[in-house]
Structures are given as structure tokens and as C-alpha cells.
Enzyme design. Structure first.
Site, PDB file in Angstrom:
ATOM      1  N   GLU A  79      42.078  70.366   3.110  1.00  0.00           N
ATOM      2  CA  GLU A  79      42.535  71.551   3.782  1.00  0.00           C
ATOM      3  C   GLU A  79      44.217  71.020   4.209  1.00  0.00           C
ATOM      4  O   GLU A  79      44.843  71.164   4.638  1.00  0.00           O
ATOM      5  CB  GLU A  79      42.309  71.995   5.545  1.00  0.00           C
ATOM      6  CG  GLU A  79      41.560  70.475   6.093  1.00  0.00           C
ATOM      7  CD  GLU A  79      41.431  70.632   7.596  1.00  0.00           C
ATOM      8  OE1 GLU A  79      42.254  71.396   7.838  1.00  0.00           O
ATOM      9  OE2 GLU A  79      39.982  70.442   7.330  1.00  0.00           O
ATOM     10  N   CYS A 111      37.273  71.498   7.400  1.00  0.00           N
ATOM     11  CA  CYS A 111      36.550  70.308   7.439  1.00  0.00           C
ATOM     12  C   CYS A 111      34.932  70.653   6.198  1.00  0.00           C
ATOM     13  O   CYS A 111      34.538  69.722   6.061  1.00  0.00           O
ATOM     14  CB  CYS A 111      36.058  69.520   9.039  1.00  0.00           C
ATOM     15  SG  CYS A 111      38.106  68.985   9.299  1.00  0.00           S
ATOM     16  N   THR A 152      43.552  62.066  18.050  1.00  0.00           N
ATOM     17  CA  THR A 152      42.097  62.470  16.869  1.00  0.00           C
ATOM     18  C   THR A 152      42.783  62.651  15.220  1.00  0.00           C
ATOM     19  O   THR A 152      42.572  63.405  15.190  1.00  0.00           O
ATOM     20  CB  THR A 152      41.913  63.933  17.534  1.00  0.00           C
ATOM     21  OG1 THR A 152      42.377  65.295  17.354  1.00  0.00           O
ATOM     22  CG2 THR A 152      40.923  63.343  18.786  1.00  0.00           C
ATOM     23  N   SER A 201      37.231  74.273  20.422  1.00  0.00           N
ATOM     24  CA  SER A 201      36.254  73.827  19.309  1.00  0.00           C
ATOM     25  C   SER A 201      35.320  73.014  19.657  1.00  0.00           C
ATOM     26  O   SER A 201      34.504  72.737  19.121  1.00  0.00           O
ATOM     27  CB  SER A 201      37.847  73.337  19.199  1.00  0.00           C
ATOM     28  OG  SER A 201      37.006  72.564  17.865  1.00  0.00           O
ATOM     29  N   HIS A 233      29.438  65.605  11.419  1.00  0.00           N
ATOM     30  CA  HIS A 233      31.186  66.209  10.932  1.00  0.00           C
ATOM     31  C   HIS A 233      31.872  64.840  12.817  1.00  0.00           C
ATOM     32  O   HIS A 233      31.125  65.692  13.743  1.00  0.00           O
ATOM     33  CB  HIS A 233      31.232  68.108  11.366  1.00  0.00           C
ATOM     34  CG  HIS A 233      32.932  67.597  11.403  1.00  0.00           C
ATOM     35  ND1 HIS A 233      33.755  66.321  10.332  1.00  0.00           N
ATOM     36  CD2 HIS A 233      33.765  68.317  11.494  1.00  0.00           C
ATOM     37  CE1 HIS A 233      35.780  67.223  10.410  1.00  0.00           C
ATOM     38  NE2 HIS A 233      35.065  68.074  11.533  1.00  0.00           N
ATOM     39  N   SER A 308      36.612  74.012  10.743  1.00  0.00           N
ATOM     40  CA  SER A 308      36.839  75.353  12.371  1.00  0.00           C
ATOM     41  C   SER A 308      37.317  76.452  11.325  1.00  0.00           C
ATOM     42  O   SER A 308      37.445  76.732  10.005  1.00  0.00           O
ATOM     43  CB  SER A 308      38.216  75.289  12.746  1.00  0.00           C
ATOM     44  OG  SER A 308      38.088  73.936  13.790  1.00  0.00           O
TER      45      SER A 308
END
Ligand code: COA
Length: 388
Positions: A79, A111, A152, A201, A233, A308
Site C-alpha cells: 500500500e 494490509c 505504530t 480499527s 496481523h 483495513s
């Protein structure tokens, strides 16, 4: 016919920051980043690394004269693509000197896309058992300085070769998928950083996991007790832990203990590299394989993929006899421990540096980047890749 992961490797940059130092700089308690989010170090990417060079640096470690001739498909999952039209896979074909008789494509869904690539590769190999597919999953995770998502971030790439008679993990045919149009994380074309609704999320990730895991159990009749480990993940380690915690009560006490211990092994690498976006699940799988103490041939590993937007999938695979001989644990540990720590100020400067966005020419200093494949600049709107 068994089909699955025959080889797997990983690359990241040689730079990192310490998460306690980032917490201090952001006036947060270090415990929030170290325990609450679960990250110890975070990879910092220099301008000489992008999704193409990271993928090339990971894939290069896997190639041999024999498998070069057998790979006829490259699937580049990312991405953080470098071009709206040309795929990163075409750059890989030339950087890695792979045969020109190869199909090369880029694939995207946040992802999740490396898992889509893996499932497509399995179908392809079922029809063409003598072929191998090279999959790369490479990204640079950017949320922005002083944002909630900052701790993150990270970056790196996983490369995998998918084949019949795989020597690491044979993937089962069953899998459960779930797609729902939600806005938890996205990056419009005009933005260099992701937009994220982080808490939402996190909740959706756990909900999606519970949906696909229960569908998978109904479909296959498998129970939690039949898994040696679950790999998640992991944009940050706490996220996977929350999903694991939500299903642990389904298992016997010894299952709960085993899955918790193997979860700890599965996040060792992610905890010191950070977020790889597409590669995060597979870095966690690699971390599990290289750091768990009691895994053996025949053990079943469950994998939860989440991208996502959102698409998720749960599937599993069975470890193959001799899988340990296909791993490079010692070299991996050396590479990770020999990285260079940079100050928060140096990280901020690197983060803020942007390649020109107006088509102008630039030459980058590649002398500080020890990676084999680097981005040396942009000329005439074309990225200039170099091999050290
Ligand atoms: N010691 C230990 N833990 C602490 C702490 C301390 N001193 N201070 C806070 N914590 C804990 C909190 O209790 C919380 O734990 P919990 O999640 O179990 O409740 C955790 O640290 C994070 O704190 P929180 O206040 O929720 O942090 P935040 O609002 O700054 O946001 C994220 C954290 C993860 C939501 C944010 O970093 C983010 O949005 N990241 C991106 C997420 C993403 O990319 N999602 C899409 C990809 S799948």
C-alpha cells in the site's frame, strides 16, 4: 498436492528508534508504548529505501539458480506503491535479474493483500505444479509526527516463495473470509500519511477475527485445541493480543498456555521493527517459526489476516518435516541487533524529508545505506535504483 510457503525472508532498514525515548519526547509514560501498545523499537526508513528496494532486499536472499528458472509470477503486495500505473513487480524483475518470461503485477488491499497474493498463488500452482510464485509484501507505515498513530509506524518487507511440496508450511484448502466497507484506516491519493480511526480499527479487527475464526471452525470442525499457534496481523503487538484473548477461553488450560507462549514468540520481531502493513502477519509468522521453542512438523498454525477498509481472512497451515532447516534465525537476530539507533531528532528529520513531488531531479546520498538495493534518486520522472 501440498502447496504453501517454501521459503520466507525479511528485510528492513538499518535504523531504528527506541520507543521509551519516543515516549519521553512525546511526554507520554514509556509504559504506554512499551506495554500498552507493546512496541520496544521502531524501524526508521531513510529516503534511499522504498517499497521496491525493501522488497528486492528481502527477495534477493531467497533466490537460487534453480528457483530463478521456476518463478514465472511475481506478486508485489503493497500500500506504499511508487507509481500509480507501473507495478513494483516489474522493477523487481529487473533488479533481481529474474527471467523476462515472467508475469509481474502489484496487488493492493491495505494490509490484507499479501494474503490475497498467497491464495491466488496457490490456485495458480494447482494448475501449474512445476511453477513457483514470488510474493513480496513491502511497506513504510506513516501516520505522522505527534499523532496518536506515531508509535505504530515502522517499515520493511517480507518475501515468500510459494510452491508445491513446500518445505515450511503447507496451506490448507479451507479458509474463511469477511469483507465490509468501513473507514477505519485509509490514505487518499493526495496524502503521504494514513488517516486512521485507531480505536475503531482495533475494535473492528477483533470483531472481524471473531467472525472469520468462528466461520472457519464451523467449516472445518477444528477447535482451538487443535492449533499449536495462532499468528496475527500485527501493526502493533497489543492488537493481536486482544484478538487472541477474545478466543482463549475456548481452549483447554494447556492450549491457553501454549497459544500465549507462542504468541510471545510470534511478536518478538514485530516488537522491534514496528508496522510493516502488508508484511506484518508474515513477519509475525517468521518470528514464531524462528523464536518458538516447541514447534514441530505436523503442528497446525492458524493465520489471521486483516486489511483495513476492511477485508479479513483466517486460514491455517501445517508445518513440514525439516522446516527448521529453511530458516536463518541466527542471521536474522544478528541483522536486528546490529541496526543503528538514531535520536528522535534525527528520526523526525528523516520522516519530514520528502522526495520532490513536482517532477524535479534529485540525487540521493546512498553511501550511508548498507542495503544491497537502494534508491539513488529521480531523473526525468524515473526512479533510479542501484545495486551496491
Ligand atoms: N502503562 C501501561 N499501559 C498504558 C499506559 C501506561 N503508562 N498508559 C496507557 N496505557 C495503555 C492503555 O490502557 C491502552 O491499553 P488498552 O488498549 O489495552 O486499553 C494502550 O496503552 C494505548 O493507550 P490509548 O490511550 O488507547 O492510546 P492512543 O489513544 O494514543 O492510541 C492506538 C493508541 C494504537 C489506537 C494508536 O496508536 C493508533 O491509532 N494506531 C494506529 C492503529 C492502526 O493502524 N489501525 C489500522 C491498522 S490495522
Amino acid at each position: 498436492m501440498k502447496i504453501g510457503i517454501d521459503q520466507i525472508s525479511f528485510a528492513t532498514s538499518n535504523l531504528y528508534i527506541d520507543m521509551a525515548e519516543l515516549a519521553n519526547a512525546r511526554k507520554e509514560a514509556p509504559g504506554k508504548y512499551l506495554i500498552g501498545i507493546g512496541q520496544k523499537k521502531m524501524a526508521v526508513l531513510p529516503p534511499t529505501q522504498d517499497s521496491v528496494t525493501l522488497a528486492a532486499n528481502a527477495a534477493d536472499q531467497l533466490l537460487t539458480p534453480t528457483n530463478r528458472e521456476q518463478i514465472d509470477t511475481i506478486l508485489f503486495a503493497s500500500e506504499s506503491g511508487v507509481d500509480q500505473s507501473k507495478s513494483g513487480a516489474v522493477y523487481l524483475q529487473s533488479l533481481l535479474n529474474l527471467p523476462t518470461h515472467v508475469r509481474a503485477v502489484e496487488i493492493k488491499q491495505a494490509c490484507y493483500s499479501a494474503t490475497a497474493a498467497l491464495q491466488l498463488a496457490r490456485g495458480y500452482i494447482a494448475l501449474h505444479p512445476d511453477k513457483k510464485v514470488l510474493i513480496t509484501a513491502s511497506d513504510i507505515a506513516r501516520y505522522g509526527l505527534h499523532t496518536a498513530g506515531e508509535p505504530t509506524q515502522g517499515g520493511g518487507a517480507i518475501a515468500m516463495i510459494i510452491s508445491r511440496s513446500p518445505r515450511i508450511l503447507a496451506i490448507d484448502d479451507d479458509s474463511a473470509v469477511y469483507t465490509e466497507n468501513i473507514m477505519d484506516f485509509w490514505r487518499p491519493n493526495y496524502a503521504t500519511e494514513a488517516l486512521v480511526n485507531g480505536h475503531y480499527s482495533g475494535h473492528m479487527y477483533v470483531d472481524f477475527f471473531n467472525d472469520v475464526f468462528s466461520t472457519y471452525r464451523k467449516q472445518t470442525g477444528l477447535t482451538l485445541d487443535q492449533f499449536a499457534a495462532l499468528a496475527f496481523h500485527l501493526p502493533y503487538t497489543k492488537m493481536g493480543f486482544k484478538a487472541l484473548k477474545s478466543v482463549l477461553p475456548q481452549g483447554k488450560p494447556e492450549t491457553q498456555q501454549r497459544l500465549a507462549a507462542n504468541f510471545a514468540a510470534s511478536h518478538q520481531y514485530n516488537q522491534v521493527v514496528g508496522n510493516l502493513y502488508t508484511g506484518s502477519l508474515y513477519l509475525s509468522l517468521l518470528s514464531l517459526l524462528e523464536n518458538a521453542t516447541d514447534l514441530k512438523a505436523g503442528d497446525r498454525i492458524g493465520l489471521f489476516s486483516y486489511g483495513s477498509g476492511a477485508v479479513s481472512e483466517f486460514y491455517s497451515g501445517v508445518l513440514q518435516a525439516g522446516f527448521q532447516t529453511m530458516l536463518h534465525t541466527k542471521q536474522q537476530h544478528t541483522k536486528l541487533t546490529q541496526r543503528q539507533k538514531v535520536s528522535i531528532l534525527a528520526y523526525e528529520k528523516l520522516f519530514q524529508y520528502q522526495l520532490p513531488r513536482d517532477g524535479s531531479t534529485i540525487d540521493l546520498d546512498t553511501t550511508q545505506d548498507p542495503a544491497k538495493f537502494v534508491l539513488a534518486g529521480i531523473k526525468a520522472h524515473q526512479r533510479q535504483y542501484q545495486q551496491h
